[in-house]
Design an enzyme around this catalytic site. Structure first.
Site, mmCIF file in Angstrom:
data_model
loop_
_atom_site.group_PDB
_atom_site.id
_atom_site.type_symbol
_atom_site.label_atom_id
_atom_site.label_comp_id
_atom_site.label_asym_id
_atom_site.label_seq_id
_atom_site.Cartn_x
_atom_site.Cartn_y
_atom_site.Cartn_z
ATOM 1 N N CYS A 117 0.827 -1.218 0.000
ATOM 2 C CA CYS A 117 0.000 0.000 0.000
ATOM 3 C C CYS A 117 0.859 1.266 0.000
ATOM 4 C CB CYS A 117 -1.011 -0.024 1.139
ATOM 5 S SG CYS A 117 -2.350 1.155 0.842
ATOM 6 N N HIS A 225 -3.687 -5.107 0.456
ATOM 7 C CA HIS A 225 -3.180 -5.496 1.782
ATOM 8 C C HIS A 225 -3.137 -7.013 1.937
ATOM 9 C CE1 HIS A 225 -2.813 -1.594 3.838
ATOM 10 N NE2 HIS A 225 -3.703 -1.215 2.940
ATOM 11 N N GLU A 227 -1.471 -8.652 4.012
ATOM 12 C CA GLU A 227 -1.303 -9.081 5.415
ATOM 13 C C GLU A 227 -2.631 -9.511 6.038
ATOM 14 O OE1 GLU A 227 -1.211 -6.011 4.291
ATOM 15 O OE2 GLU A 227 -1.639 -4.501 5.824
#
Ligand SMILES: [Mn+2]
Length: 253
Positions: A117, A225, A227
């Site tokens: 990001c 994202h 994660e």
């Protein structure tokens, strides 16, 4: 060289924040530290992103790889030769001063990094690229921002496709030409920096996946994202696994 008992170390470049009405902290989200430990198999350490506290040579020596996180503050437009406007939002000049030279040093040395990001945008700017402050205002673009309301599941829901080039590294790592991703960004790449190759786009043409052409190390970076649910998501997991492999290889050499 062997690593002994320790895992390869991933330095997490996060943001400087004020919490609890003005308490200054260095921040790295738990989703990111968990992804580094559990999906990449490395030891996460959160770096205080402030050039008064850490130097680039020390970081390169201490850490085997780096993860550049997302974050509310945007790269300051001065870093790509543009004037600051209200649309550019909030900044983190200390992080800019650490992350941008760090990316350039890693590209040069072949030391692995993974940009997420804001980190993805940082990689582009570090290489001389520019950003749009608000891509939803551009003709033909969708709103890529985080939904303002809802649960975390709703905010991180898969919301658009990303299509990769046929012969690029993302297709190789993910084994797919097209995947679905979340999208929680207001800014986007305007012009690609030197050697920044855009390897994946959203359906509206927004760049979502990049790497550095002819760089010796791992340089994959994404606008979404990964994660979020890094261990179980079929797109996130192979990305973190490939990053972890690259960091392990760097650590052993
Ligand atoms: Mn997006």
């Amino acid at each position: 060289m062997t690593l002994g008992t320790r895992r390869p170390v991933v330095g997490i470049i996060g943001n400087n924040h004020l919490i609890n009405d003005g308490w200054p902290v260095h921040l790295g989200g738990r989703m990111v530290t968990e992804a580094v430990a559990q999906a990449a198999g490395c030891m996460p350490i959160i770096i205080p992103s402030d050039p008064r506290l850490v130097s680039i040579p020390e970081l390169l020596d201490l850490c085997d790889g780096f993860l550049l996180t997302g974050g509310r503050p945007n790269v300051h437009p001065e870093e790509y030769g543009e004037e600051e406007t209200p649309a550019h939002g909030t900044f983190d000049r200390s992080r800019d001063a650490v992350a941008l030279p760090l990316v350039r040093a890693c590209v040069e040395r072949g030391q692995p990094f993974f940009g997420i990001c804001r980190g993805f945008q940082e990689v582009n700017v570090a290489m001389g690229g520019t950003l749009y402050p608000e891509i939803r205002e551009l003709p033909g673009r969708m709103n890529h921002r985080m939904p303002p309301d809802g649960t975390q599941e709703e905010k991180f829901a898969l919301r658009h496709k990303v299509r990769f080039s046929k012969d690029g590294p993302f297709r190789r790592v993910l084994g797919a030409q097209e995947v679905m991703t979340n999208t929680l960004h207001g800014q986007g790449i305007k012009t690609a920096g030197a050697r920044v190759r855009i390897d994946g786009h959203a359906p509206d043409g927004t760049p979502e996946a990049i790497f550095i052409e002819d760089a010796p190390g791992f340089t994959l970076s994404v606008q979404w994202h990964p994660e979020w649910q890094a261990v179980s998501d079929p797109v996130s997991r192979p990305l973190f696994a490939a990053f972890g492999d690259a960091v392990r290889e760097w650590a052993l050499n």
